[in-house]
Design an enzyme around this catalytic site. Structure first.
Site, PDB file in Angstrom:
ATOM      1  N   LYS A   1      -5.098   3.402  13.890  1.00 38.10           N
ATOM      2  CA  LYS A   1      -4.912   4.203  12.672  1.00 38.10           C
ATOM      3  C   LYS A   1      -5.660   5.532  12.778  1.00 38.10           C
ATOM      4  O   LYS A   1      -6.582   5.679  13.595  1.00 38.10           O
ATOM      5  CB  LYS A   1      -5.390   3.432  11.456  1.00 38.10           C
ATOM      6  CG  LYS A   1      -6.892   3.279  11.331  1.00 38.10           C
ATOM      7  CD  LYS A   1      -7.222   2.623   9.991  1.00 38.10           C
ATOM      8  CE  LYS A   1      -8.676   2.210   9.916  1.00 38.10           C
ATOM      9  NZ  LYS A   1      -9.011   1.518   8.677  1.00 38.10           N
TER      10      LYS A   1
ATOM     11  N   GLY B   1     -16.451  -6.398   1.278  1.00 34.64           N
ATOM     12  CA  GLY B   1     -16.429  -7.851   1.427  1.00 34.64           C
ATOM     13  C   GLY B   1     -16.749  -8.391   2.802  1.00 34.64           C
ATOM     14  O   GLY B   1     -17.005  -9.580   2.959  1.00 34.64           O
TER      15      GLY B   1
ATOM     16  N   ARG C   1       0.847  -1.204   0.000  1.00 39.80           N
ATOM     17  CA  ARG C   1       0.000   0.000   0.000  1.00 39.80           C
ATOM     18  C   ARG C   1       0.875   1.245   0.000  1.00 39.80           C
ATOM     19  O   ARG C   1       1.794   1.374   0.792  1.00 39.80           O
ATOM     20  CB  ARG C   1      -0.901   0.003   1.225  1.00 39.80           C
ATOM     21  CG  ARG C   1      -1.853   1.172   1.249  1.00 39.80           C
ATOM     22  CD  ARG C   1      -2.673   1.189   2.515  1.00 39.80           C
ATOM     23  NE  ARG C   1      -3.568   0.052   2.595  1.00 39.80           N
ATOM     24  CZ  ARG C   1      -4.097  -0.396   3.734  1.00 39.80           C
ATOM     25  NH1 ARG C   1      -3.801   0.194   4.871  1.00 39.80           N
ATOM     26  NH2 ARG C   1      -4.917  -1.416   3.736  1.00 39.80           N
TER      27      ARG C   1
HETATM   28  C1  HEM Z   1     -10.262  -3.848  12.077  1.00 37.92           C
HETATM   29  C2  HEM Z   1     -10.904  -3.418  11.004  1.00 37.92           C
HETATM   30  C3  HEM Z   1     -10.302  -3.511   9.631  1.00 37.92           C
HETATM   31  C4  HEM Z   1      -9.514  -4.453   9.104  1.00 37.92           C
HETATM   32  C5  HEM Z   1      -8.992  -5.705   9.766  1.00 37.92           C
HETATM   33  C6  HEM Z   1      -9.238  -4.055   7.753  1.00 37.92           C
HETATM   34  C7  HEM Z   1      -8.454  -4.773   6.880  1.00 37.92           C
HETATM   35  C8  HEM Z   1      -8.104  -4.346   5.653  1.00 37.92           C
HETATM   36  C9  HEM Z   1      -7.302  -5.065   4.747  1.00 37.92           C
HETATM   37  C10 HEM Z   1      -6.729  -6.458   5.018  1.00 37.92           C
HETATM   38  C11 HEM Z   1      -7.139  -4.322   3.655  1.00 37.92           C
HETATM   39  C12 HEM Z   1      -6.356  -4.691   2.429  1.00 37.92           C
HETATM   40  C13 HEM Z   1      -7.022  -5.768   1.680  1.00 37.92           C
HETATM   41  C14 HEM Z   1      -6.350  -5.997   0.358  1.00 37.92           C
HETATM   42  O1  HEM Z   1      -6.532  -5.127  -0.508  1.00 37.92           O
HETATM   43  O2  HEM Z   1      -5.665  -6.989   0.191  1.00 37.92           O
HETATM   44  C15 HEM Z   1      -7.832  -3.103   3.852  1.00 37.92           C
HETATM   45  C16 HEM Z   1      -7.844  -2.064   2.977  1.00 37.92           C
HETATM   46  C17 HEM Z   1      -8.505  -0.885   3.211  1.00 37.92           C
HETATM   47  N1  HEM Z   1      -9.294  -0.593   4.266  1.00 37.92           N
HETATM   48 FE1  HEM Z   1      -9.603  -1.757   5.840  1.00 37.92          FE
HETATM   49  N2  HEM Z   1      -9.855  -2.881   7.487  1.00 37.92           N
HETATM   50  C18 HEM Z   1     -10.521  -2.520   8.614  1.00 37.92           C
HETATM   51  C19 HEM Z   1     -11.330  -1.439   8.761  1.00 37.92           C
HETATM   52  C20 HEM Z   1     -11.456  -0.440   7.809  1.00 37.92           C
HETATM   53  C21 HEM Z   1     -12.359   0.652   7.918  1.00 37.92           C
HETATM   54  C22 HEM Z   1     -13.335   0.849   9.054  1.00 37.92           C
HETATM   55  C23 HEM Z   1     -12.175   1.432   6.838  1.00 37.92           C
HETATM   56  C24 HEM Z   1     -12.883   2.706   6.477  1.00 37.92           C
HETATM   57  C25 HEM Z   1     -14.117   2.710   6.108  1.00 37.92           C
HETATM   58  C26 HEM Z   1     -11.160   0.815   6.047  1.00 37.92           C
HETATM   59  C27 HEM Z   1     -10.691   1.309   4.871  1.00 37.92           C
HETATM   60  C28 HEM Z   1      -9.804   0.658   4.082  1.00 37.92           C
HETATM   61  C29 HEM Z   1      -9.287   1.217   2.875  1.00 37.92           C
HETATM   62  C30 HEM Z   1      -9.594   2.583   2.309  1.00 37.92           C
HETATM   63  C31 HEM Z   1      -8.467   0.251   2.348  1.00 37.92           C
HETATM   64  C32 HEM Z   1      -7.662   0.403   1.107  1.00 37.92           C
HETATM   65  C33 HEM Z   1      -6.310   0.888   1.457  1.00 37.92           C
HETATM   66  C34 HEM Z   1      -6.080   2.340   1.720  1.00 37.92           C
HETATM   67  O3  HEM Z   1      -6.290   3.188   0.846  1.00 37.92           O
HETATM   68  O4  HEM Z   1      -5.605   2.664   2.848  1.00 37.92           O
HETATM   69  N3  HEM Z   1     -10.752  -0.323   6.655  1.00 37.92           N
HETATM   70  N4  HEM Z   1      -8.416  -3.132   5.079  1.00 37.92           N
HETATM   71  S1  SF4 Z   2     -12.919  -7.936   2.558  1.00 41.51           S
HETATM   72 FE1  SF4 Z   2     -13.254  -6.870   4.514  1.00 41.51          FE
HETATM   73  S2  SF4 Z   2     -11.217  -6.430   5.371  1.00 41.51           S
HETATM   74 FE2  SF4 Z   2     -10.956  -7.096   3.238  1.00 41.51          FE
HETATM   75  S3  SF4 Z   2     -10.802  -5.156   2.113  1.00 41.51           S
HETATM   76 FE3  SF4 Z   2     -12.977  -5.797   2.057  1.00 41.51          FE
HETATM   77  S4  SF4 Z   2     -13.984  -4.905   3.830  1.00 41.51           S
HETATM   78 FE4  SF4 Z   2     -11.748  -4.708   4.124  1.00 41.51          FE
END
Ligand code: HEM
Ligand code: SF4
Length: 589
Positions: free
Chosen positions: A251, A507, A136
């Site tokens: 974060k 997802g 990323r």
């Molecule tokens: C504990 C809670 C969360 C976990 C474990 C999690 C996990 C992940 C993971 C594993 C990815 C990368 C998946 C891939 O592309 O292979 C990802 C990407 C991302 N997640 Fe989450 N996520 C969480 C909560 C959130 C929340 C609440 C938001 C905001 C609504 C968020 C926004 C994003 C964004 C925008 C990305 C794309 C990368 C970026 O631009 O920073 N995530 N997340």
């Molecule tokens: S599958 Fe869940 S944790 Fe993975 S990028 Fe999508 S919303 Fe985030």
């Protein structure tokens, strides 16, 4: 500085791999790494028995107590043991050990590979693509120039079908397929073109977002690009990472909005700066704090009850990070986002803490703007005149944000031929070309790139957003991107809409695809079809963005992720809730 070795078995001290050559690909080499930063305040001495690389280094006494508490969450323990910022050194060493065959995957420390490397922007996709990493980046304000686009193509090209990239909902880029062996070369190549992956994951400040049409927007109050560039440089030591801010409790999402459209969504960021104009004409920033989504709680930002001047933006942001780092909760991981601190101390006390951390700075009253005219949030896709006469921005839809090496090269070529040689990427996972002269528009529209990335897509495709889903993400309960494109294209074909309807696919309940901000949100969840367990979605309705935001609420559960079920179900919703009409099929000749 000698890095700690990542390999349990090969633990003898060895030089960092920074100076070694590469076997597979050659990238221009940057100066030797000096991964750490210059802390503004001297760290406290470490307690007895705590290693010199502990994440306790920059924490004051009370925060250390919270991090060491029995009730502290797992990630605090990982950080106490070794700060995530060590990953900046470790990544080079590990890359080299693997390349030289001096270590094996099985022997690696899992906390390092699966958790700490995320501070260097490397996410091991062990469940779906073992041995391959998602990398990323940080793309402040979503701006990428042609050299950067071409480098991104080079970085993923060697990995075949697993080598692709995504534009994300933080107007960022995630590269896929990267191997640990190649990671050093990719990181150095990123630095050479002015990009970085450092501190893009785990408990760090995430990609800084702003107005995607900054600098060309006839309605902006301020150009957010230089503000975010300066903020990025301050927060992350010009792309090399800043150790002082590497151990936050969680974060932190930060954005600056400069128009009534609120393109970067201040309402769902931990910290939102909203540019507003005071009656005397000066542009200042109302501050809103605490917006976030999680499995257990989704909440919009609340006003901090003050405005700050442009000169205060950086010291204020820095103070906020220190306040969050020093005072934020470190217990239950579900209760560690900024909002929990704001609620625990109260808005007034939180504001007072910020002032104290800024040496007693004073803030302005919040500015309540009055607008005579209602504002319709603008569509960024299509062709639009800029504030510079004779020039245009052209927005193109990248279905589900998915890009391949050839796409990056073509984006660079089209940007150079018709525009200013750069593109902007957006939180809706699309792309914008800027500074296209009137005279070049027709020829530009005929470029083959726009067959794949349409400038005038269907209404639903233009508002469609999707997270990674279970193709690459281990948390995913459903596939998202490919399904989302198919379903939405089918709906666009069958229905006519007189207003935009934004459909967000995500997802799983982590909601990275922001199901709660869509007019319609689909969230991966278990479902049954013909008596069998299948991938499915929950459906949410009612998300609003822009001036009067609202979060969507759950409408249906367990809808099978099967096109023959999903398309009619969504069609029904679009007709009953959004005024869609069946397209009249032309009569057969
Ligand atoms: C504990 C809670 C969360 C976990 C474990 C999690 C996990 C992940 C993971 C594993 C990815 C990368 C998946 C891939 O592309 O292979 C990802 C990407 C991302 N997640 Fe989450 N996520 C969480 C909560 C959130 C929340 C609440 C938001 C905001 C609504 C968020 C926004 C994003 C964004 C925008 C990305 C794309 C990368 C970026 O631009 O920073 N995530 N997340
Ligand atoms: S599958 Fe869940 S944790 Fe993975 S990028 Fe999508 S919303 Fe985030």
């Amino acid at each position: 500085m000698q890095s700690q070795c990542l390999n349990r078995k090969a633990s003898s001290a060895r030089p960092c791999a920074a100076s070694r050559g590469l076997t597979t690909r050659v990238f221009a080499t940057a100066a030797p790494v000096a991964p750490s930063a210059t802390p503004a305040s001297a760290p406290l001495p470490l307690p007895d028995g705590v290693g010199e690389h502990s994440g306790l280094k920059h924490l004051p006494e009370a925060a250390r107590t919270r991090a060491l508490d029995k009730k502290a969450n797992k990630f605090e323990k990982v950080k106490v043991e070794k700060c995530g910022s060590r990953a900046w050194n470790d990544v080079f060493e590990l890359s080299s050990l693997l390349k030289e065959g001096k270590t094996k995957w099985e022997d690696l420390n899992l906390d390092d590979v699966d958790i700490r490397l995320k501070w260097a922007g490397l996410f091991h996709r062990g469940k779906r693509t073992p041995g391959k990493f998602m990398m990323r980046l940080k793309v402040p304000n979503g701006e990428l120039n042609a050299a950067q686009l071409r480098f991104l193509a080079t970085a993923i090209a060697p990995y075949g079908a697993e080598g692709c990239a995504d534009i994300t909902t933080r107007a960022n880029i995630q590269l896929r397929g990267i191997t640990m062996e190649d990671s050093e070369a990719v990181i150095r190549g990123l630095w050479d073109v002015g990009l970085t992956s450092f501190q893009s994951g785990m408990d760090s400040v995430r990609n800084l977002t702003g107005n995607p049409i900054a600098g060309v927007d006839p309605h902006e109050l301020v150009d957010t690009r230089p503000l975010l560039r300066d903020m990025e440089a301050m927060l992350f030591n010009n792309g090399k990472g800043r150790e002082e801010f590497a151990n936050l409790p969680r974060k932190l999402n930060i954005c600056i909005s400069s128009t009534r459209d609120d393109f970067p969504h201040t309402h769902i960021n931990d910290v939102g700066f909203e540019a507003v104009q005071r009656p005397d004409g000066q542009v200042v920033y109302n501050v809103v704090v605490g917006g976030y989504f999680s499995i257990k709680r989704n909440i919009m930002s609340i006003p901090l009850g003050c405005s700050i001047t442009q000169d205060q933006l950086l010291p204020f942001t820095e103070a906020l990070l220190r306040v969050f780092r020093d005072h934020g909760p470190r217990g239950d991981r579900q209760q560690t986002r900024l909002m929990w601190l704001v609620e625990a101390v109260g808005v007034d006390k939180f504001r007072q803490l910020l002032s104290e951390y800024m040496g007693g700075a004073t803030f302005g009253e919040p500015v309540h703007e009055h607008h005579d005219q209602p504002w319709e949030r603008r569509n960024l896709l299509g062709v639009h005149p800029q504030k510079q006469p004779g020039l245009n921005w052209v927005g193109a839809c990248v279905p589900a944000g998915r890009l391949h090496a050839a796409d990056f090269n073509e984006l660079a070529a089209v940007a150079e031929k018709y525009g200013d040689g750069s593109v902007r990427i957006t939180c809706e996972e699309n792309v914008i070309f800027t500074n296209v002269p009137d005279a070049k528009l027709e020829a530009m529209k005929a470029e083959p790139l726009f067959q794949r990335f349409p400038i005038f897509p269907g209404v639903l495709l233009s508002g469609m957003v999707s997270c990674t889903g279970n193709q690459f993400c281990g948390f995913g309960l459903a596939e998202t991107k490919a399904k989302a494109v198919k379903v939405v294209e089918a709906l666009d074909e069958q229905l006519e809409l007189s207003r935009p309807v934004r459909i967000h696919f995500t997802g799983c309940p982590n909601s990275c695809g922001q199901a709660q901000v869509g007019d319609i949100g689909l969230m991966g969840a278990p479902a049954k079809h013909e008596g069998k367990a299948v991938e499915g979605y929950k459906i949410f309705l009612g998300g609003k963005i822009g001036e009067n935001p609202a979060l969507a609420t759950e409408f249906a559960q367990g809808v099978p992720a099967i096109e023959s079920v999903l398309v009619p179900r969504l069609k029904e919703i679009l007709i009953s809730e959004f005024g869609a009409k069946e397209r009249v099929k032309p009569a057969a000749a």
